[in-house]
Motif scaffolding. Structure first.
Motif, PDB file in Angstrom:
ATOM      1  N   HIS A  85      -0.037  -7.307   3.001  1.00 41.41           N
ATOM      2  CA  HIS A  85       1.390  -7.203   3.367  1.00 41.41           C
ATOM      3  C   HIS A  85       2.070  -8.557   3.169  1.00 41.41           C
ATOM      4  O   HIS A  85       3.186  -8.645   2.672  1.00 41.41           O
ATOM      5  CB  HIS A  85       1.568  -6.765   4.823  1.00 41.41           C
ATOM      6  CG  HIS A  85       1.009  -5.408   5.122  1.00 41.41           C
ATOM      7  ND1 HIS A  85       0.703  -4.989   6.394  1.00 41.41           N
ATOM      8  CD2 HIS A  85       0.693  -4.370   4.301  1.00 41.41           C
ATOM      9  CE1 HIS A  85       0.227  -3.766   6.354  1.00 41.41           C
ATOM     10  NE2 HIS A  85       0.202  -3.361   5.101  1.00 41.41           N
ATOM     11  N   HIS A  95       0.826  -1.218   0.000  1.00 39.13           N
ATOM     12  CA  HIS A  95       0.000   0.000   0.000  1.00 39.13           C
ATOM     13  C   HIS A  95       0.858   1.265   0.000  1.00 39.13           C
ATOM     14  O   HIS A  95       1.962   1.248   0.546  1.00 39.13           O
ATOM     15  CB  HIS A  95      -0.871   0.042   1.275  1.00 39.13           C
ATOM     16  CG  HIS A  95      -1.614  -1.222   1.536  1.00 39.13           C
ATOM     17  ND1 HIS A  95      -1.435  -1.979   2.673  1.00 39.13           N
ATOM     18  CD2 HIS A  95      -2.534  -1.871   0.779  1.00 39.13           C
ATOM     19  CE1 HIS A  95      -2.225  -3.042   2.616  1.00 39.13           C
ATOM     20  NE2 HIS A  95      -2.899  -3.007   1.484  1.00 39.13           N
ATOM     21  N   ASP A 152       3.057   2.124   3.335  1.00 38.17           N
ATOM     22  CA  ASP A 152       3.808   1.011   3.940  1.00 38.17           C
ATOM     23  C   ASP A 152       5.311   1.306   3.949  1.00 38.17           C
ATOM     24  O   ASP A 152       5.998   1.062   4.945  1.00 38.17           O
ATOM     25  CB  ASP A 152       3.591  -0.299   3.154  1.00 38.17           C
ATOM     26  CG  ASP A 152       2.195  -0.876   3.334  1.00 38.17           C
ATOM     27  OD1 ASP A 152       1.448  -0.371   4.191  1.00 38.17           O
ATOM     28  OD2 ASP A 152       1.859  -1.831   2.614  1.00 38.17           O
TER      29      ASP A 152
HETATM   30 ZN   LIG Z   1      -0.345  -1.445   4.465  1.00 34.29          ZN
END
Ligand SMILES: [Zn+2]
Length: 267
Positions: A144, A28, A31
């Motif tokens: 993730h 994302h 991150d």
């Molecule tokens: Zn994330």
């Protein structure tokens, strides 16, 4: 030396190896900034070149069910590009995969192999895919874990295998050997990078993600606490920690060079 002793010895000093080129692969937007931004900034300050790849544009990263996901994606891409400028990356690629539905499949891996063969990093930084239940932090987001596995699988063996995704090689993107992996948000750190000089840049990068951060003071406190805790492991003010995987050390020639050397010896 046993593995335990080796781990103990290496944990006593900060990790000093630095890639000339590195790529951060994240699920994302944000991150990379909650993750290894300070390490990236430090390496860039020392002369490395970095590139950021975001698998999704974070189109599910909000609390409002009436929000247009495409609008949110556009906001988050703008925020991530601004943060990437603060860190100093050469550029950012968004793969536009669906947020919340990231899968480590051949489609994602081909995208990542294309990115790796284009930028040619010596090291790839990605989330540790095996950390499903981070200590004291609930569940690690499925994206993730998927992004972490896809990054690992794209690095080895796909990017270095010229017969993997042959259309890429035929289109001019031949094999590329990534020598090291640095897996962040890990439960088994074995390398600590001193980020004392760049932890402020990480905070400045995080500030760009206004749509995601309601209380910046809280984030600041949390980052300070976490990075100083990691720093204590190696006797510096602040550190990032990684599960560091050496696939090929610096002395290992690339397969083509090794074949050439063998041919020379035989002749
Ligand atoms: Zn994330």
């Amino acid at each position: 030396m046993t593995e335990e002793l080796l781990a103990e010895a290496s944990a006593q000093s900060p990790h000093e190896w630095r890639p000339a080129r590195f790529m951060v692969i994240a699920a994302h937007p944000d991150d990379a900034d909650f993750g290894p931004a300070a390490t990236a900034a430090r390496w860039i300050d020392q002369g490395s070149e970095g590139w950021l790849v975001c698998c999704t544009s974070g189109d599910q990263g909000g609390e409002d069910p009436d929000m247009d996901p495409l609008e949110l994606a556009a906001i988050r891409e703008r925020e991530q590009r601004a943060a990437a400028d603060v860190v100093g990356y050469k550029g950012v690629t968004f793969l536009h995969m669906p947020d919340g539905a990231l899968v480590n499949d051949l489609i994602l891996r081909e995208h990542l192999v294309r990115e790796i063969r284009t930028f040619k990093p010596d090291a790839v930084l990605a989330t540790d895919p095996e950390n499903t239940f981070p200590r004291g932090a609930g569940v690690n987001h499925t994206d993730h874990r998927a992004a972490g596995w896809a990054a690992v699988d794209a690095v080895y063996p796909a990017a270095r295998n010229p017969m993997a995704f042959p259309a890429l090689a035929r289109g001019g993107l031949g094999k590329h050997v990534v020598r090291r992996l640095y897996l962040f948000w890990t439960h088994r750190p074995n390398a600590y990078v001193d980020i004392s000089s760049t932890v402020a840049r990480k905070l400045a990068a995080l500030r760009c993600h206004a749509s995601q951060i309601q209380d910046f003071t809280e984030v600041e406190q949390w980052i300070a606490e976490w990075s100083s805790g990691q720093g204590k492991e190696v006797g510096v003010a602040n550190a990032d920690s990684f599960y560091h995987v050496v696939i090929d050390d610096d002395e290992t020639p690339e397969p083509a060079e090794a074949a050439e050397q063998a041919a020379t010896v035989e002749a």
